[in-house]
Design an enzyme around this catalytic site. Structure first.
Site, PDB file in Angstrom:
ATOM      1  N   ALA A  85       0.869  -1.184   0.000  1.00  0.00           N
ATOM      2  CA  ALA A  85       0.000   0.000   0.000  1.00  0.00           C
ATOM      3  C   ALA A  85       0.900   1.227   0.000  1.00  0.00           C
ATOM      4  CB  ALA A  85      -0.891  -0.014   1.238  1.00  0.00           C
ATOM      5  N   GLY A 130       0.361  -4.969   0.679  1.00  0.00           N
ATOM      6  CA  GLY A 130      -0.810  -5.089  -0.199  1.00  0.00           C
ATOM      7  C   GLY A 130      -0.523  -5.881  -1.465  1.00  0.00           C
ATOM      8  N   GLU A 133      -0.816  -9.374  -0.437  1.00  0.00           N
ATOM      9  CA  GLU A 133      -2.239  -9.619  -0.157  1.00  0.00           C
ATOM     10  C   GLU A 133      -3.049  -9.763  -1.452  1.00  0.00           C
ATOM     11  OE1 GLU A 133      -2.174  -6.178   2.492  1.00  0.00           O
ATOM     12  OE2 GLU A 133      -3.150  -7.388   4.008  1.00  0.00           O
ATOM     13  N   GLU A 153       4.481  -4.958   7.242  1.00  0.00           N
ATOM     14  CA  GLU A 153       3.754  -3.877   7.923  1.00  0.00           C
ATOM     15  C   GLU A 153       4.294  -3.606   9.320  1.00  0.00           C
ATOM     16  OE1 GLU A 153       2.334  -6.301   6.198  1.00  0.00           O
ATOM     17  OE2 GLU A 153       0.829  -5.436   4.856  1.00  0.00           O
TER      18      GLU A 153
END
Ligand code: COA
Length: 279
Positions: A85, A130, A133, A153
């Site tokens: 992200a 992300g 993911e 993260e």
């Protein structure tokens, strides 16, 4: 009107349908979705997630598309699927905005995972946060030899927000997932293959052709059965074994009422290829 129609329809079975942060090209029934933010190693901004959501919804409703391959732009300075992200964007978010951002990512990846069209992640480099993911929300993952996958993260003081804390343990087991999530350390493509995070590893030049070829193969399978298999596996994983078996029997019956089931079995007995109608 879809992006497709906007751009004047299909051109000989291969057409580019959108430009910008997410590129979509349809070839022989397969939508190739390319994450296209090379200057930021394809980091997933809110705008990009929104574009991906729209692109996937469009693909979902497009009868010409039967399978999906997702990869990262090859114009990055270092090979990247998606480096996570967008941190520069998230640093400004309030807690409530972070929750909305997580929901946007989760909605986007959920549409991909629950779609009847099989999806293959062609992980061509960094798949962090992300990016990892997104790859995990695909039905199958192929990786290039040099790829690195991880959920870093924790190094930013946050946790995965696009489903990583749930899909990773389901794929690799709780112990390995906690090792990756708590350390933030990435795994190589070889290690990812060993622990079940990716299905196959290819030399970089062979990755996309292999993913496209496999997608074409899946695109040619019986559509009703394809959808039921995805449903049985995903919904079955969320409920107890007895209920999951009952779900399988119900789906078996549902598939059994389709035209395709008669066609598939007849074609076998008549020693010919089946012609699926998806009904
Ligand atoms: N969010 C925002 N920008 C990112 C990004 C991310 N997740 N990942 C990379 N970028 C940007 C960098 O800021 C840099 O931009 P700049 O040129 O304007 O400074 C550009 O992409 C290139 O990245 P850079 O860090 O210079 O490349 P590198 O080869 O030195 O390192 C990584 C590559 C992937 C190891 C490193 O970029 C990184 O650690 N990224 C963050 C990974 C992460 O924590 N992801 C989870 C986020 S929740």
């Amino acid at each position: 009107m879809t992006d497709h129609e906007h751009e004047g329809g299909c051109c000989g079975g291969s057409c580019a349908r959108s430009e910008g942060l997410v590129l979509v090209e349809v070839k022989e029934g397969v939508a190739l979705v390319t994450l296209n933010r090379p200057d930021k190693l394809n980091a997933l901004s809110a705008e990009m997630l929104g574009d991906l959501f729209v692109a996937l919804a469009d693909i979902d409703g497009d009868d010409e598309v039967a399978a999906i391959v997702i990869t990262g732009s090859t114009n990055c300075k270092r090979p990247s699927f998606a480096a996570g992200a967008d941190i520069a964007e998230m640093v400004e978010f309030s807690g409530l905005e972070m929750r909305e951002h997580a929901r946007l990512g989760q909605r986007t990846f959920a549409i991909l995972e629950s779609m009847s069209k099989p999806s293959i992640a062609a992980v061509n480099g960094f798949a962090f946060g992300g990016g990892c993911e997104l790859a995990m929300a695909c039905h199958v993952r192929f990786a290039a030899e040099g790829a690195l996958l991880g959920q870093p993260e924790i190094n930013l003081g946050i946790i995965p927000g696009f489903g990583g804390s749930q899909r990773l343990p389901r794929l690799v087991g709780q112990g390995r997932a906690l090792e990756m999530l708590l350390s933030g350390d990435p795994v190589s493509a070889t290690e990812a293959h060993r622990i079940g995070l990716v299905n196959k590893v290819f030399p970089t030049a062979e990755l996309l052709p292999a993913a496209m070829e496999f997608a074409k193969k899946l695109a040619g399978k019986a559509p009703v059965a394809r959808h039921a298999i995805v449903d049985a596996v995903l919904r079955g994983a969320e409920i107890g074994a007895d209920k999951a078996q009952a779900l399988e029997a119900d789906l078996f019956g549902l598939v059994g009422s389709s035209d395709d089931v008669k066609e598939g079995m007849k074609a076998y007995l008549e020693k010919r290829a089946a012609h699926w109608t998806g009904r």
